[in-house]
Design a protein around this motif. Structure first.
Motif, short mmCIF file in Angstrom:
data_model
loop_
_atom_site.label_atom_id
_atom_site.label_comp_id
_atom_site.label_asym_id
_atom_site.label_seq_id
_atom_site.Cartn_x
_atom_site.Cartn_y
_atom_site.Cartn_z
N TYR A 36 38.01 43.58 40.40
CA TYR A 36 37.05 42.31 39.64
C TYR A 36 38.16 42.10 38.29
CZ TYR A 36 32.83 43.88 42.08
OH TYR A 36 31.84 44.39 42.90
N PHE A 37 38.65 42.80 37.45
CA PHE A 37 39.39 42.34 36.49
C PHE A 37 40.83 41.73 37.15
CE2 PHE A 37 38.60 46.73 33.99
CZ PHE A 37 37.49 46.28 33.85
N ASP A 38 41.45 42.10 38.16
CA ASP A 38 42.48 41.54 38.71
C ASP A 38 42.25 40.17 39.20
OD1 ASP A 38 45.42 42.06 38.87
OD2 ASP A 38 45.15 42.99 40.87
N THR A 39 40.89 40.00 39.98
CA THR A 39 40.55 38.95 40.27
C THR A 39 40.37 37.79 39.33
OG1 THR A 39 39.78 39.72 42.50
CG2 THR A 39 38.85 37.80 41.93
N ALA A 40 39.68 38.33 38.37
CA ALA A 40 39.29 37.18 37.31
C ALA A 40 40.49 36.47 36.60
CB ALA A 40 38.33 37.96 36.30
N VAL A 41 41.41 37.50 36.42
CA VAL A 41 42.63 36.97 35.54
C VAL A 41 43.46 36.03 36.58
CG1 VAL A 41 44.86 37.61 34.56
CG2 VAL A 41 42.80 38.71 33.88
N ASN A 42 43.62 36.71 37.50
CA ASN A 42 44.69 35.85 38.57
C ASN A 42 43.98 34.65 39.09
OD1 ASN A 42 47.17 37.57 38.64
ND2 ASN A 42 46.05 38.99 39.68
N GLN A 43 42.73 34.66 39.44
CA GLN A 43 42.06 33.38 39.60
C GLN A 43 42.44 32.47 38.63
OE1 GLN A 43 40.56 32.94 42.79
NE2 GLN A 43 40.50 30.78 42.23
#
Length: 144
Positions: A36-43
Motif C-alpha cells: 500500500y505504501f509503495d502503491t500510494a507513492v508511486n501512483q
C-alpha cells in the motif's frame, strides 16, 4: 505517527482491499501494508509525470522502510493512504505514509520509506531531478 490526522497529509490515494489481502487470521497480512505504501507513492509520482517505470533514466530505489500497526484492516475495507515528505535531501527523500481505514480519523498503520534516486544504467545515486523535486515539494505536509 499513531496520533496523525488526515489534515497532516497533502495527498491521499484510495486503495480497495482485496480478498487475497486477508491472511488466515482474517485481516490484511502485514506485508501487504508495504505494498500500500509503495502503491500510494508511486501512483502519485506516475500521475504527476515524474516517474516512468519502464523508460525513466533516473528512478528511486527504496533503501529503508518501516511500519507500525495500530489496528486491523480486513477485506472489504477501503484504505485511504495519506502521504507526505518528511525530509528532502540531495539524492534522497523520506516519505511518511498513514493508512486510514474507511472513514476512521485515526490511522490503522503508519510508516515510512526512503527513496534514493539512481541512474538506472549505473545504479549510482544522482541528485533528485528538478521536476521530481518540484513535485515532492508539494508533499511537504503539516507535521504535528
Amino acid at each position: 505517527m499513531r496520533d496523525a490526522k488526515r489534515s497532516q497529509f497533502p495527498h491521499f490515494l484510495s486503495i480497495a482491499t482485496r480478498w487475497m489481502d486477508n491472511d488466515v487470521y482474517g485481516h490484511v497480512n502485514n506485508v501487504v501494508y508495504y505494498s500500500y505504501f509503495d502503491t500510494a507513492v508511486n501512483q502519485f509520482l506516475i500521475e504527476r509525470g515524474v516517474l516512468d517505470i519502464h523508460k525513466g533514466e533516473v528512478v528511486g530505489f527504496v533503501v529503508d522502510s518501516g511500519c507500525a500497526y495500530f489496528s486491523s484492516i480486513s477485506f472489504p475495507d477501503t484504505i485511504h493512504a495519506g502521504i507526505r515528505v518528511a525530509k528532502l535531501g540531495n539524492s534522497s527523500v523520506r516519505y511518511e505514509i498513514a493508512l486510514f481505514r474507511n472513514d476512521d480519523e485515526q490511522p490503522c498503520a503508519a510508516g515510512h520509506f526512503v527513496h534514493v534516486y539512481v541512474a538506472r544504467a549505473s545504479n549510482r545515486s544522482v541528485p533528485i531531478p528538478a521536476p521530481v523535486r518540484q513535485v515532492l515539494e508539494t508533499l511537504r505536509g503539516a507535521q504535528a
